[in-house]
Design an enzyme around this catalytic site. Sequence first.
Site, PDB file in Angstrom:
ATOM      1  N   ASP A 387       3.055 -36.141  17.718  1.00 31.13           N
ATOM      2  CA  ASP A 387       4.159 -36.413  18.200  1.00 31.13           C
ATOM      3  C   ASP A 387       3.413 -37.832  18.834  1.00 31.13           C
ATOM      4  O   ASP A 387       4.291 -38.990  19.306  1.00 31.13           O
ATOM      5  CB  ASP A 387       3.900 -35.445  20.140  1.00 31.13           C
ATOM      6  CG  ASP A 387       4.728 -34.700  19.575  1.00 31.13           C
ATOM      7  OD1 ASP A 387       5.554 -34.592  18.265  1.00 31.13           O
ATOM      8  OD2 ASP A 387       4.658 -33.397  20.093  1.00 31.13           O
ATOM      9  N   TYR A 468      10.926 -31.749  23.402  1.00 30.17           N
ATOM     10  CA  TYR A 468       9.654 -30.955  24.257  1.00 30.17           C
ATOM     11  C   TYR A 468       9.517 -31.972  25.367  1.00 30.17           C
ATOM     12  O   TYR A 468       9.434 -33.483  24.970  1.00 30.17           O
ATOM     13  CB  TYR A 468       8.107 -30.530  23.721  1.00 30.17           C
ATOM     14  CG  TYR A 468       8.391 -29.524  24.093  1.00 30.17           C
ATOM     15  CD1 TYR A 468       7.956 -28.342  24.948  1.00 30.17           C
ATOM     16  CD2 TYR A 468       8.550 -28.947  22.134  1.00 30.17           C
ATOM     17  CE1 TYR A 468       8.593 -27.352  24.026  1.00 30.17           C
ATOM     18  CE2 TYR A 468       7.771 -27.613  21.741  1.00 30.17           C
ATOM     19  CZ  TYR A 468       7.763 -27.046  22.634  1.00 30.17           C
ATOM     20  OH  TYR A 468       8.121 -25.297  22.226  1.00 30.17           O
ATOM     21  N   ASP A 530     -15.529 -39.556  26.804  1.00 28.50           N
ATOM     22  CA  ASP A 530     -16.364 -40.767  26.549  1.00 28.50           C
ATOM     23  C   ASP A 530     -17.817 -40.729  27.901  1.00 28.50           C
ATOM     24  O   ASP A 530     -17.214 -41.001  28.200  1.00 28.50           O
ATOM     25  CB  ASP A 530     -16.054 -42.258  25.968  1.00 28.50           C
ATOM     26  CG  ASP A 530     -17.605 -42.766  25.278  1.00 28.50           C
ATOM     27  OD1 ASP A 530     -18.211 -42.472  26.110  1.00 28.50           O
ATOM     28  OD2 ASP A 530     -17.329 -44.547  24.864  1.00 28.50           O
ATOM     29  N   LEU A 531     -18.026 -39.485  28.013  1.00 31.45           N
ATOM     30  CA  LEU A 531     -19.012 -39.627  29.147  1.00 31.45           C
ATOM     31  C   LEU A 531     -19.661 -40.041  28.848  1.00 31.45           C
ATOM     32  O   LEU A 531     -19.962 -40.289  27.802  1.00 31.45           O
ATOM     33  CB  LEU A 531     -19.067 -38.020  28.840  1.00 31.45           C
ATOM     34  CG  LEU A 531     -18.305 -36.583  29.096  1.00 31.45           C
ATOM     35  CD1 LEU A 531     -18.652 -35.666  28.993  1.00 31.45           C
ATOM     36  CD2 LEU A 531     -17.678 -37.079  30.753  1.00 31.45           C
ATOM     37  N   ASP A 532     -19.966 -40.998  29.927  1.00 32.98           N
ATOM     38  CA  ASP A 532     -21.469 -42.174  30.463  1.00 32.98           C
ATOM     39  C   ASP A 532     -22.015 -41.071  31.747  1.00 32.98           C
ATOM     40  O   ASP A 532     -21.641 -42.013  32.332  1.00 32.98           O
ATOM     41  CB  ASP A 532     -20.648 -42.939  30.085  1.00 32.98           C
ATOM     42  CG  ASP A 532     -21.243 -43.497  28.874  1.00 32.98           C
ATOM     43  OD1 ASP A 532     -21.175 -43.049  28.001  1.00 32.98           O
ATOM     44  OD2 ASP A 532     -20.564 -45.246  29.574  1.00 32.98           O
ATOM     45  N   GLU A 575     -23.694 -33.770  15.840  1.00 29.15           N
ATOM     46  CA  GLU A 575     -22.694 -33.821  15.590  1.00 29.15           C
ATOM     47  C   GLU A 575     -21.825 -32.779  15.174  1.00 29.15           C
ATOM     48  O   GLU A 575     -22.120 -31.815  13.981  1.00 29.15           O
ATOM     49  CB  GLU A 575     -21.569 -34.864  15.391  1.00 29.15           C
ATOM     50  CG  GLU A 575     -21.953 -35.998  15.115  1.00 29.15           C
ATOM     51  CD  GLU A 575     -21.445 -37.715  14.571  1.00 29.15           C
ATOM     52  OE1 GLU A 575     -21.391 -38.276  14.932  1.00 29.15           O
ATOM     53  OE2 GLU A 575     -21.300 -37.043  13.931  1.00 29.15           O
ATOM     54  N   GLU A 673     -23.953 -36.003  11.959  1.00 29.01           N
ATOM     55  CA  GLU A 673     -25.055 -36.952  12.404  1.00 29.01           C
ATOM     56  C   GLU A 673     -25.757 -36.585  13.614  1.00 29.01           C
ATOM     57  O   GLU A 673     -25.397 -35.649  14.325  1.00 29.01           O
ATOM     58  CB  GLU A 673     -24.475 -38.259  12.631  1.00 29.01           C
ATOM     59  CG  GLU A 673     -23.577 -39.047  11.010  1.00 29.01           C
ATOM     60  CD  GLU A 673     -23.298 -40.650  12.340  1.00 29.01           C
ATOM     61  OE1 GLU A 673     -23.790 -41.174  12.078  1.00 29.01           O
ATOM     62  OE2 GLU A 673     -22.002 -40.069  12.414  1.00 29.01           O
ATOM     63  N   ASP A 679     -37.658 -41.603  20.877  1.00 27.60           N
ATOM     64  CA  ASP A 679     -38.332 -41.954  20.022  1.00 27.60           C
ATOM     65  C   ASP A 679     -38.171 -41.482  18.853  1.00 27.60           C
ATOM     66  O   ASP A 679     -38.587 -41.755  18.463  1.00 27.60           O
ATOM     67  CB  ASP A 679     -39.532 -40.812  20.444  1.00 27.60           C
ATOM     68  CG  ASP A 679     -40.214 -40.849  21.601  1.00 27.60           C
ATOM     69  OD1 ASP A 679     -39.296 -42.132  22.462  1.00 27.60           O
ATOM     70  OD2 ASP A 679     -40.751 -40.412  22.172  1.00 27.60           O
ATOM     71  N   LEU A 688     -22.505 -40.568  23.676  1.00 27.00           N
ATOM     72  CA  LEU A 688     -21.950 -39.734  22.577  1.00 27.00           C
ATOM     73  C   LEU A 688     -20.631 -39.490  23.531  1.00 27.00           C
ATOM     74  O   LEU A 688     -20.140 -40.640  24.157  1.00 27.00           O
ATOM     75  CB  LEU A 688     -22.588 -38.465  22.820  1.00 27.00           C
ATOM     76  CG  LEU A 688     -22.848 -37.374  23.958  1.00 27.00           C
ATOM     77  CD1 LEU A 688     -21.434 -36.883  25.010  1.00 27.00           C
ATOM     78  CD2 LEU A 688     -24.105 -36.224  23.992  1.00 27.00           C
ATOM     79  N   HIS A 698       1.395 -21.129  21.181  1.00 29.36           N
ATOM     80  CA  HIS A 698       3.183 -20.281  22.131  1.00 29.36           C
ATOM     81  C   HIS A 698       4.358 -19.662  20.602  1.00 29.36           C
ATOM     82  O   HIS A 698       4.357 -20.014  19.902  1.00 29.36           O
ATOM     83  CB  HIS A 698       3.987 -21.508  21.994  1.00 29.36           C
ATOM     84  CG  HIS A 698       5.532 -22.045  22.698  1.00 29.36           C
ATOM     85  ND1 HIS A 698       5.644 -23.169  23.299  1.00 29.36           N
ATOM     86  CD2 HIS A 698       5.610 -21.124  23.638  1.00 29.36           C
ATOM     87  CE1 HIS A 698       6.782 -22.712  24.130  1.00 29.36           C
ATOM     88  NE2 HIS A 698       6.543 -21.904  24.365  1.00 29.36           N
TER      89      HIS A 698
HETATM   90 CU   LIG Z   1       6.614 -24.919  22.244  1.00 27.13          CU
END
Ligand SMILES: [Cu+2]
Length: 831
Positions: A387, A468, A530-532, A575, A673, A679, A688, A698
Site C-alpha cells: 500500500d 481499507y 531505529d532504537l538508540d 543480523e 552481518e 573491540d 542497530l 484476516h
Molecule cells: Cu483484511
Amino acid sequence: MTISRNITAGILSSSIFLAAVGLLWLPARGNPGQLDVCPANRAGFKAPKRNVWAGISEHEANDVYDFLVKEWADLNVTRTPRTAYENFIFTVEALSPNKSDVLPFLWEDSKEPERWAKVVLSRNTEEKPQLIYHAVGPLPVSEATQVVPLTHPFSSGRNYVTNLMADFVGSLDFSLALAENVSDITTELLDAKVNRKNPYDPNSLQVFPRFTRQEPGLLIAWIQFFRPGMGSSGRTLLPQGIYVRVDATSANVSDWVVGDWFYNGVMYANVDEFRRAMRSPDFLKTPPNVDGPWTDTEDFDAKPDGRQLPPPVSIQPYGPRYKLDKAEGYMSWFGFEFYLTSTQATGVSLFDVRFKGERVMYELSLQEALAHYAGDDPMAGGQEFLDTFFGMGTNAFELLPGYDCPGYADYLNTKLHRGGKTETLPNNICVFEFTSDHLLSRHTAQYSVTASRNTYLTVRSVSTVGNYDYTIDYIFYLDGAIEVKVRASGYIYGAFYANNPNKNEDEYGHRIHDALSSSMHDHVISFKADLDIAGSANDLVRLALEPTVISYPWDQPYVKERNTMHLKEYPVTEEAGLEWPKNSGEFYIVYSSDQKNAWGEKKGYRVVSGTGMGNTPHLSILNSTTLGNSARWAEKDIWVVRQKDIEPRGADPLNYLEPLEPLIDFTTIANSESLAHGDTDSEYDGDLVIYFNVGSHHIPHSGDIPNTLMHTSSSSVMFVPHNFADRDPSRESVQGVRLQLKGKKSGGFAGWDPEGDEPNEELRSRGKDKNGGKYEMHEGANYFGTPYAEDVQLPLAALEPDLPKEYRSEEIRVSDLGLNGSAAGVWMRNP
Ligand SMILES: [Cu+2]
Ligand SMILES: *[C@@H]1O[C@H](CO)[C@@H](O)[C@H](O)[C@H]1NC(C)=O
Ligand SMILES: *[C@@H]1O[C@H](CO)[C@@H](O)[C@H](O)[C@H]1NC(C)=O
Ligand SMILES: *[C@@H]1O[C@H](CO)[C@@H](O)[C@H](O)[C@H]1NC(C)=O
Ligand SMILES: *[C@@H]1O[C@H](CO)[C@@H](O)[C@H](O)[C@H]1NC(C)=O
Ligand SMILES: *[C@@H]1O[C@H](CO)[C@@H](O)[C@H](O)[C@H]1NC(C)=O
Ligand SMILES: *[C@@H]1O[C@H](CO)[C@@H](O)[C@H](O)[C@H]1NC(C)=O
C-alpha cells in the site's frame, strides 16, 4: 463559563485561555495545587533545532520544478502532463537526511545537514515507460544545486522501475471496450453490462485488472468485473464471477491481446469458446453477486433501547498538557520529546524520540503495508497490495473531529507535491491526550487507597487505501513506553463465491453472502524502529525464562532436586529475523552497550507484541509467488540489522511494480552481518535497527459485512522500558489520588506518622521533593497533580463538534487500487 475551541489553531487563543483560567482557578482546599496552565509558555514553545526531516514546502517544490524543467530540457519535461506520452515530474518530496549527518547536528552542534529533494521522474517517451528516482540538492536552489540519480537507498543499485501502467486511462478504455464486446455474456450471466454514461447504475459493470510480471518479457493482466457499489463505495464486496486474461506486455494499450476466460471454475481459450459453452444445455451457471442494502454501512432506522441517548465522551476543559510547535512539527509531553513529519509513501514518522532527556529512538516509521490474498480464482489467487505504492501519506485524509480523535484534539496538515501541483491534506494528523478507563497503577493498603491515572499521548492518522482504512497510532505512556498500533476497517476485498458442486472457495474463506467469499488474507505492516537506547551503541538479547532442575543446599536433605525455572540470556550476534517466542518465553531487549542504571543494570527497552487481537503476525505464505523478493521483511516478526546510511528503508513503494527485481530486496539488508562491536569489529559501531510487523491474519466472517471492525483487526508492538531508569519514572508525572481511609490510623506514607502527635522527622523528610518542598499528608483525599475541583460547563462543540462547519475536504481523491492515482504516476487529471 464556556471555553471555545479552534480545531485548526488547536491550542486555545490566549485571551480566551486567560478568561478561562480566571474562572477556573482552583480553591486551595488544603492542597496547594493550582491550575498550572501557562498559555504564554505554550504559545511560545519552539523546537530546539530545525526539523531536518520536514516535508518540502510549496515554495521549495516550485523551485525544484523550475530547476528541473530547465535541467531536463532535453526530455521536454512538463510540470502537469496532458497525455500519458509525456515526461513529467511525478512527485517531489524531502529526501530524508543521512543519520550520520543528523547526529552531529543534534548532539554536537555541527551544521545543519544539507536539504535535498527526492523526485520521481515519470519517463514515458521511451519504449518502456519508467519511474526514476533522482535527488535534487542542496536546497534552496542555487548555483551549487544539482540533480543526480538517487541510488544509495536501493540494494538493486538501480534507481528506476518499469511502469506497468503509464496509460491508466488507455487501459481502462481497453477494459471497458472489452466488457462492452461481451455485453451479451455479462447480461446473461451477471444481469449487468457496462454503462459509461451512468457509473451509479447498480446493474452496470466496472473492470479492474491485476497485473503480474510473469517474467521480464511478459506482463499478464487478469481482469475481473465488479458491480460499482457507488452508493457506499462497496465495490470490493461486489466482485463478479467472470475473469479474462490479457497479455499486457506492450506499453501501447492498442497492442494488448485478449486471451483466456474463466467462469465458474472453467477456463475457456477465447471468447468464442466461452459463448459456445454458454449455449450448450449442460452449461453450469452460478448466481451473480448483486448489490443491495446489505452493503450499506449505516442503519439509520433501528431504534434499540439506549440508542436514543448519546454515549459518554471524553473532554479536556483546561486545554492540553503537551506542548506542540506546529510549524516545526515538534512535541513535548511529560518527558517525551520528538519531531514528526509525513511522507507520501509512508505517512507519519517520528524522529529523535527522547524520554527525560535520554535518547530512545532515532526513527520510528512505517515502511510498508502488505495485504496478501489467496483464493481459487485468478484475481484473489494472486492478489497482493503493497500500500505504500498507493501512498499511506497520500491517502491519509482529513480526520473526523469527535470521532477519529476526541473533540479536543489538535490537528496538523500535510502537503503533497504531485503532478506539478501542491495539494494540502487538511487536519490529517491529530494529537491528543487521553485518559484510559483503566488505571496505570493502584493499591489498597490498610489505611489508604491510592490510584494513578493512565493518561497517554496519541499521534494518530488514518490512511484510506482503496477499500481499507488503517488507523495508525503512535502512543506514549508516562512510564516511557511507546506503542505502535494499527487498526484496520473499511470494506474487505471479497472474492466471488461460485456456488457450484466443488465449492472450492470454502478452502479460502467463508461464504458471507449469496455469491461472496470472505477471501482470507494476511495484513503485514512493517515499521522501522531505529532504537538508540541511551545512545547509538546497543545490543539485542533474548532473555529466556527456562525450566530447569536445580539442587539447592537449603533444600537438603528434604528436596534433592527442585523443578523450577531461571533466566538465560542469549545475545543476538548477527543480523537476523526472529519470531515472537512460544509462550512469550523470551524477552527481546535492546540494551545500551555502555549506559547503566543506578543498580549497574544495562539500560534497556523491551520490544514486545502489544495489545490487540492476538500476537502480531508474519506472512503465512512461504516464498510468495506474487511477491518474489519485494517484501521479504513480511516473513518474520522482528528483524535486527545494522543501521546504515545506504539502508534507510526496508522497502520501497516502487517494489510493487517490479516484485521479482525490486529496488530494495530486504534479504540484502538482513544478510547475517555480525552485530559484534567494540573491540572485535571496529567497522561496526553497534548502532542497530529493528524492523517489526503489526497486522492480522484476516479470515473475514459474516461480521465483516459491511465493514471490518477495529476491535477485531487491531494489533500493536510496544517498546517498554526495561531497567531504563532507576525506578518507575511515571511517578513524577502521573495524576492521581491517595485517599486516607476514615479513622485515626492513616499511616503507611513517608512523612505520615499515624501514631505520634508529631510526624516522624526521618520519614517525613522522605516526603520532601527535590526542591525542598514539603507536601504534608492530611486526612481525606491527597491529590498528586491537580484534580478537577469545580463544575465545568462545556460548549456543545466540545461534546459534538460541528462537523459540517469544521470538516474542510470537499471531495476525497480515493485510490481505486486500479493504479489510477497510485505511484504508477498517471496523468491524473486535466490541468
Ligand atoms: Cu483484511
Ligand atoms: C522534445 O521536443 C522536441 C521538439 O518537439 C522533439 O524534437 C524531441 O524529440 C522531444 N524529445 C523527447 C525526448 O521527447
Ligand atoms: C547519504 O549517504 C549516502 C551513502 O553514504 C551517500 O551516497 C549520499 O550522498 C549521502 N547523502 C547526502 C545528502 O549527503
Ligand atoms: C471490441 O470489439 C471491437 C470490434 O470487434 C474490436 O475492434 C476491439 O478490438 C474489441 N476490443 C477488445 C478490448 O476486445
Ligand atoms: C499505439 O499503437 C497504435 C496501433 O498499433 C498506433 O496507431 C499508435 O500510434 C500507437 N501509439 C503510440 C503512442 O505509440
Ligand atoms: C523458500 O525459499 C528458500 C530459499 O530459496 C528455500 O530454502 C525454501 O525451501 C523455500 N520454501 C518453500 C516452502 O518454498
Ligand atoms: C483517476 O483519478 C483521478 C483522481 O486522482 C480522477 O480525477 C480521474 O478521473 C481518474 N481517472 C479515471 C480514468 O478514473
